[in-house]
Design a protein around this motif. Structure first.
Motif, PDB file in Angstrom:
ATOM      1  N   SER A   1       0.814  -1.220   0.000  1.00  0.00           N
ATOM      2  CA  SER A   1       0.000   0.000   0.000  1.00  0.00           C
ATOM      3  C   SER A   1       0.847   1.269   0.000  1.00  0.00           C
ATOM      4  CB  SER A   1      -0.937   0.006   1.220  1.00  0.00           C
ATOM      5  OG  SER A   1      -0.185  -0.117   2.422  1.00  0.00           O
ATOM      6  N   THR A   2       2.137   1.141   0.303  1.00  0.00           N
ATOM      7  CA  THR A   2       3.002   2.332   0.343  1.00  0.00           C
ATOM      8  C   THR A   2       4.002   2.296  -0.797  1.00  0.00           C
ATOM      9  OG1 THR A   2       4.633   1.261   1.791  1.00  0.00           O
ATOM     10  CG2 THR A   2       2.810   2.429   2.861  1.00  0.00           C
ATOM     11  N   GLN A   3       4.342   3.479  -1.295  1.00  0.00           N
ATOM     12  CA  GLN A   3       5.279   3.576  -2.414  1.00  0.00           C
ATOM     13  C   GLN A   3       6.665   3.082  -2.018  1.00  0.00           C
ATOM     14  OE1 GLN A   3       4.000   4.462  -5.417  1.00  0.00           O
ATOM     15  NE2 GLN A   3       5.953   3.726  -6.229  1.00  0.00           N
ATOM     16  N   GLU A   4       7.029   3.317  -0.757  1.00  0.00           N
ATOM     17  CA  GLU A   4       8.360   2.904  -0.288  1.00  0.00           C
ATOM     18  C   GLU A   4       8.572   1.399  -0.458  1.00  0.00           C
ATOM     19  OE1 GLU A   4      10.881   2.500   3.911  1.00  0.00           O
ATOM     20  OE2 GLU A   4       8.909   3.490   3.889  1.00  0.00           O
ATOM     21  N   TRP A   5       7.597   0.601  -0.015  1.00  0.00           N
ATOM     22  CA  TRP A   5       7.766  -0.849  -0.092  1.00  0.00           C
ATOM     23  C   TRP A   5       7.534  -1.384  -1.502  1.00  0.00           C
ATOM     24  CZ3 TRP A   5      10.535  -3.368   3.131  1.00  0.00           C
ATOM     25  CH2 TRP A   5      10.684  -2.887   4.433  1.00  0.00           C
ATOM     26  N   LYS A   6       6.728  -0.674  -2.290  1.00  0.00           N
ATOM     27  CA  LYS A   6       6.603  -1.049  -3.711  1.00  0.00           C
ATOM     28  C   LYS A   6       7.944  -0.877  -4.412  1.00  0.00           C
ATOM     29  CE  LYS A   6       1.687   0.082  -4.323  1.00  0.00           C
ATOM     30  NZ  LYS A   6       0.702   0.944  -5.021  1.00  0.00           N
ATOM     31  N   ASP A   7       8.606   0.267  -4.170  1.00  0.00           N
ATOM     32  CA  ASP A   7       9.892   0.537  -4.820  1.00  0.00           C
ATOM     33  C   ASP A   7      10.967  -0.442  -4.347  1.00  0.00           C
ATOM     34  OD1 ASP A   7       8.703   2.625  -6.150  1.00  0.00           O
ATOM     35  OD2 ASP A   7       9.485   4.189  -4.808  1.00  0.00           O
ATOM     36  N   THR A   8      10.982  -0.719  -3.037  1.00  0.00           N
ATOM     37  CA  THR A   8      11.977  -1.642  -2.476  1.00  0.00           C
ATOM     38  C   THR A   8      11.845  -3.032  -3.083  1.00  0.00           C
ATOM     39  OG1 THR A   8      12.045  -0.432  -0.386  1.00  0.00           O
ATOM     40  CG2 THR A   8      12.803  -2.728  -0.348  1.00  0.00           C
ATOM     41  N   THR A   9      10.607  -3.512  -3.179  1.00  0.00           N
ATOM     42  CA  THR A   9      10.384  -4.869  -3.682  1.00  0.00           C
ATOM     43  C   THR A   9      10.618  -4.944  -5.185  1.00  0.00           C
ATOM     44  OG1 THR A   9       8.726  -5.168  -1.933  1.00  0.00           O
ATOM     45  CG2 THR A   9       8.777  -6.810  -3.687  1.00  0.00           C
ATOM     46  N   ARG A  10      10.211  -3.902  -5.917  1.00  0.00           N
ATOM     47  CA  ARG A  10      10.466  -3.882  -7.367  1.00  0.00           C
ATOM     48  C   ARG A  10      11.966  -3.915  -7.650  1.00  0.00           C
ATOM     49  NH1 ARG A  10       6.383   0.306  -8.062  1.00  0.00           N
ATOM     50  NH2 ARG A  10       4.442  -0.634  -8.809  1.00  0.00           N
ATOM     51  N   ALA A  11      12.738  -3.175  -6.867  1.00  0.00           N
ATOM     52  CA  ALA A  11      14.192  -3.147  -7.068  1.00  0.00           C
ATOM     53  C   ALA A  11      14.790  -4.537  -6.827  1.00  0.00           C
ATOM     54  CB  ALA A  11      14.828  -2.123  -6.134  1.00  0.00           C
ATOM     55  N   PHE A  12      14.309  -5.196  -5.774  1.00  0.00           N
ATOM     56  CA  PHE A  12      14.795  -6.545  -5.489  1.00  0.00           C
ATOM     57  C   PHE A  12      14.430  -7.504  -6.626  1.00  0.00           C
ATOM     58  CE2 PHE A  12      13.531 -10.781  -4.082  1.00  0.00           C
ATOM     59  CZ  PHE A  12      14.765 -11.275  -3.698  1.00  0.00           C
ATOM     60  N   LEU A  13      13.171  -7.481  -7.062  1.00  0.00           N
ATOM     61  CA  LEU A  13      12.736  -8.379  -8.134  1.00  0.00           C
ATOM     62  C   LEU A  13      13.468  -8.094  -9.435  1.00  0.00           C
ATOM     63  CD1 LEU A  13       8.873  -8.464  -7.445  1.00  0.00           C
ATOM     64  CD2 LEU A  13      10.529 -10.285  -6.996  1.00  0.00           C
ATOM     65  N   SER A  14      13.723  -6.835  -9.723  1.00  0.00           N
ATOM     66  CA  SER A  14      14.465  -6.480 -10.942  1.00  0.00           C
ATOM     67  C   SER A  14      15.843  -7.130 -10.938  1.00  0.00           C
ATOM     68  CB  SER A  14      14.611  -4.962 -11.059  1.00  0.00           C
ATOM     69  OG  SER A  14      13.356  -4.359 -11.290  1.00  0.00           O
ATOM     70  N   ASP A  15      16.490  -7.139  -9.767  1.00  0.00           N
ATOM     71  CA  ASP A  15      17.804  -7.784  -9.664  1.00  0.00           C
ATOM     72  C   ASP A  15      17.707  -9.285  -9.917  1.00  0.00           C
ATOM     73  OD1 ASP A  15      19.077  -5.400  -9.129  1.00  0.00           O
ATOM     74  OD2 ASP A  15      19.044  -5.667  -6.946  1.00  0.00           O
ATOM     75  N   VAL A  16      16.628  -9.908  -9.413  1.00  0.00           N
ATOM     76  CA  VAL A  16      16.436 -11.341  -9.632  1.00  0.00           C
ATOM     77  C   VAL A  16      16.276 -11.634 -11.115  1.00  0.00           C
ATOM     78  CG1 VAL A  16      14.894 -13.311  -9.253  1.00  0.00           C
ATOM     79  CG2 VAL A  16      15.465 -11.802  -7.346  1.00  0.00           C
ATOM     80  N   PHE A  17      15.460 -10.839 -11.802  1.00  0.00           N
ATOM     81  CA  PHE A  17      15.223 -11.106 -13.219  1.00  0.00           C
ATOM     82  C   PHE A  17      16.447 -10.765 -14.084  1.00  0.00           C
ATOM     83  CE2 PHE A  17      10.830 -11.069 -11.651  1.00  0.00           C
ATOM     84  CZ  PHE A  17      10.410 -12.282 -12.184  1.00  0.00           C
ATOM     85  N   LYS A  18      17.248  -9.802 -13.659  1.00  0.00           N
ATOM     86  CA  LYS A  18      18.527  -9.563 -14.338  1.00  0.00           C
ATOM     87  C   LYS A  18      19.439 -10.775 -14.185  1.00  0.00           C
ATOM     88  CE  LYS A  18      18.586  -4.517 -13.794  1.00  0.00           C
ATOM     89  NZ  LYS A  18      19.187  -3.399 -13.031  1.00  0.00           N
ATOM     90  N   TYR A  19      19.427 -11.343 -12.978  1.00  0.00           N
ATOM     91  CA  TYR A  19      20.220 -12.545 -12.718  1.00  0.00           C
ATOM     92  C   TYR A  19      19.759 -13.694 -13.615  1.00  0.00           C
ATOM     93  CZ  TYR A  19      21.968 -16.578 -10.049  1.00  0.00           C
ATOM     94  OH  TYR A  19      22.569 -17.752  -9.665  1.00  0.00           O
ATOM     95  N   LEU A  20      18.444 -13.865 -13.774  1.00  0.00           N
ATOM     96  CA  LEU A  20      17.932 -14.920 -14.646  1.00  0.00           C
ATOM     97  C   LEU A  20      18.353 -14.687 -16.098  1.00  0.00           C
ATOM     98  CD1 LEU A  20      14.300 -15.397 -13.232  1.00  0.00           C
ATOM     99  CD2 LEU A  20      16.279 -16.871 -12.863  1.00  0.00           C
ATOM    100  N   ARG A  21      18.314 -13.441 -16.530  1.00  0.00           N
ATOM    101  CA  ARG A  21      18.698 -13.141 -17.920  1.00  0.00           C
ATOM    102  C   ARG A  21      20.191 -13.363 -18.159  1.00  0.00           C
ATOM    103  NH1 ARG A  21      14.939  -8.868 -16.910  1.00  0.00           N
ATOM    104  NH2 ARG A  21      13.030  -9.210 -18.106  1.00  0.00           N
ATOM    105  N   SER A  22      20.985 -13.274 -17.098  1.00  0.00           N
ATOM    106  CA  SER A  22      22.430 -13.462 -17.277  1.00  0.00           C
ATOM    107  C   SER A  22      22.765 -14.858 -17.772  1.00  0.00           C
ATOM    108  CB  SER A  22      23.164 -13.186 -15.951  1.00  0.00           C
ATOM    109  OG  SER A  22      22.918 -14.216 -14.994  1.00  0.00           O
ATOM    110  N   PHE A  23      21.902 -15.829 -17.502  1.00  0.00           N
ATOM    111  CA  PHE A  23      22.156 -17.203 -17.930  1.00  0.00           C
ATOM    112  C   PHE A  23      21.967 -17.380 -19.438  1.00  0.00           C
ATOM    113  CE2 PHE A  23      21.144 -17.769 -13.418  1.00  0.00           C
ATOM    114  CZ  PHE A  23      22.220 -18.545 -13.017  1.00  0.00           C
TER     115      PHE A  23
END
Length: 439
Positions: free
Chosen positions: A80-102
Motif C-alpha cells: 500500500s506504500t510507495q516505499e515498499w513497492k519501490d523496495t520490492t520492485r528493485a529486489f525483483l528487478s535484480d532477480v530477473f537480471k540474474y535470470l537473464r544473465s544465464f
C-alpha cells in the motif's frame, strides 16, 4: 516456538499472502515460517532452464519477461506504500537480471538449480517486506546459510542445527522468522535442493533443529482423508495418525505428504499438523508418535504398478535364491513394493518399469517369468497389529468381489496391502470405504 510451512497455493496471490500473514501473527507468539515459491513459478523457472538447455535464449527471455510482468503486478496489489513497492520492485528487478544473465553463458545442471531456487527467494522476500510494511517485526533468514546436504545428498542435521542455532541467537527478538523451503546447499557449497518432500522436508528439519513445539504444514485441503476424495464419495479427514501410519499412506498414494519428509520430526518426537489455509478453523490431521489402539484409519492407492512372478522348481530348499533375485533389482536400481513367496516361486511388485526388460532377462536365468502391468496397490492403514482379531477379515470382506493378485500382511503393524488391476481401483476403494468407515 512453532514452525509453520505454507505451500505454493497458500501464497499463490497477493490476497493469499495477506491471509497467510494474519494466520502467522494470530497467536502473537514468535514463529518460524517456511514458504514455497508462488504457485506456477517453479514450473516457469524449469521452463526457462529447458530453453537454455536447448540453446534457445529467445525462448527463455520470453518466459522471463512474462514472469517478471506477473510479479510486478503482484507488487502493485500487495503493498500500500510507495516505499515498499519501490523496495520490492528493485529486489525483483535484480532477480530477473540474474535470470537473464544465464542466456549469455554455457548452461549446466548447477545453473538450473540456481534458477529454480529463485522462486522461493522471491516469495519470501515479498512476504517479509509485506510484514515489515504492516509493522510486524519479521526477520528473513536465507536457507542457503544453514540448510545443507552431505556427500550422499542427504540432509546434514548436525550442521543444520549448529548453523541455525547460531543464526537465531544473532537475530533474537523477532516476531516472525521467515525462510525458504526446498532449497539448500550441497556438501560442496553449491546451490541444490531437497529432492524428497521439498518444503515439507525443510520444515521438518528446521523443527527438529530448533526443538519446535509443533510443525504445521498448511495446504489447500483439510488434512489427510480416510480415502481418495477424487475417487470416492463421502470421505472425511483423519484427525490423528501415528508417524508410521502417515508414512504408509504417503508412500501408497496420499499426495499431501511425502513419506520421508516427517522423519526428522518423528525422531525428535515433535507432532506435525496438516492444516487448511482456506479453512483455518478446520481441525486437520495431527501426526505424532501416539497410536490410537484398535482402529483402522484410512485407505490409499498407488497406481502404475507392475507385478513380476518368478516360478522355479529349483527354488525348493535352495539357499541364496531370494538373494540372487533381489540383487538383480538392486543392480538396476529398482525398488520393490510388495513381496510374496511360496515353495516354488516369488512374486514382487515395482512402481518403476524403466528397467523392466533388463530385469526380466536376468530373472529368466532362474525360472519362468510372468509380468502383469497396469496394476494398483490398495493399502489399508491403522493399528493392524496381529493381536487385533478380525481386522484382516474386515478388509478381506470389503475386497470379496475384487480379483486380488497379491496380499501383503505382517510386514508392518500398520497396513494390509492388496495388489489389483487398475481397472478395479474405484470399485475397491468405494467398497473399502463402505465397509470400513460408512457402514
Amino acid at each position: 516456538m512453532k514452525v509453520m510451512k505454507f505451500g505454493g497455493t497458500s501464497v499463490g496471490t497477493p490476497t493469499r499472502m495477506k491471509d497467510v500473514t494474519k494466520l502467522v501473527t494470530a497467536s502473537g507468539n514468535p514463529v518460524f515460517v517456511v514458504f514455497s515459491a508462488m504457485s506456477g513459478t517453479t514450473n516457469s523457472l524449469v521452463e526457462i532452464s529447458n530453453y537454455l538447455y536447448k540453446k534457445n535464449p529467445e525462448g527463455a527471455n520470453e518466459v522471463i519477461n512474462k514472469l517478471e510482468e506477473k510479479y510486478m503486478q503482484h507488487v502493485e496489489e500487495l503493498y500500500s506504500t510507495q516505499e515498499w513497492k519501490d523496495t520490492t520492485r528493485a529486489f525483483l528487478s535484480d532477480v530477473f537480471k540474474y535470470l537473464r544473465s544465464f542466456t549469455k553463458e554455457l548452461f549446466t545442471s548447477f545453473e538450473e538449480k540456481s534458477i529454480v531456487a529463485q522462486g522461493e527467494i522471491m516469495s519470501t522476500n515479498m512476504i517479509a517486506n509485506y510484514m515489515k510494511e504492516q509493522g510486524i517485526k519479521a526477520t528473513l533468514l536465507s536457507a542457503l546459510d544453514f540448510m545443507r546436504t552431505d556427500k550422499n545428498a542427504e540432509p546434514d542435521p548436525s550442521y543444520i542445527k549448529e548453523k541455525l542455532t547460531a543464526i537465531l541467537e544473532e537475530n533474537q527478538g523477532s516476531q516472525v522468522y521467515i525462510t525458504q523451503g526446498f532449497i539448500c546447499r550441497n556438501a560442496y557449497g553449491e546451490i541444490d535442493n531437497l529432492l524428497r518432500g521439498g518444503s515439507d522436508y525443510s520444515a521438518s528439519l528446521i523443527g527438529a533443529a530448533i526443538n519446535a513445539d509443533e510443525i504445521q504444514i498448511w495446504t489447500d485441503i483439510d488434512g489427510m482423508h480416510n480415502n481418495d476424495p477424487r475417487v470416492v464419495d463421502k470421505t472425511a479427514p483423519v484427525h490423528q495418525l501415528h508417524f508410521e501410519e502417515a508414512a504408509e499412506l504417503a508412500y501408497f498414494g496420499a499426495k499431501i505428504l511425502h513419506p520421508t519428509c516427517v522423519q526428522p520430526a518423528k525422531f525428535a518426537g515433535i507432532p506435525v499438523r496438516l492444516l487448511n489455509t482456506m479453512d483455518p478453523g478446520a481441525e486437520g490431521t495431527t501426526i505424532s508418535n501416539y497410536t490410537e489402539k484398535g482402529k483402522i484409519k484410512a485407505v490409499a492407492a498407488k497406481d502404475n504398478i507392475t507385478a513380476i512372478k518368478i516360478k522355479s522348481s529349483r527354488m525348493l530348499l535352495a539357499t541364496g535364491f531370494l538373494r540372487k533375485v533381489f540383487d538383480i533389482f538392486e543392480s538396476y536400481q529398482t525398488s520393490i513394493d510388495m513381496v510374496c513367496t511360496s515353495e516354488v516361486g516369488v512374486s514382487m511388485s515395482i512402481d518403476n518399469p524403466s528397467r523392466l526388460n533388463e530385469i526380466v532377462d536376468e530373472l529368466k536365468k532362474y525360472g519362468t517369468v510372468t509380468v502383469d502391468t497396469d496394476m494398483c496397490i490398495i493399502c489399508v492403514v491403522g493399528d493392524l497389529d496381529w493381536s487385533n482379531v478380525g481386522f484382516e477379515t474386515l478388509a478381506l470382506e470389503a475386497m470379496k468381489n475384487i480379483p486380488v493378485r497379491m496380499i501383503s500382511y505382517g510386514g508392518s503393524n500398520y497396513n494390509i496391502s492388496f495388489l489389483i488391476k487398475e481397472a478395479d481401483k474405484k470399485r475397491a476403494l468405494q467398497s473399502l470405504s463402505t465397509t470400513l468407515f460408512n457402514s
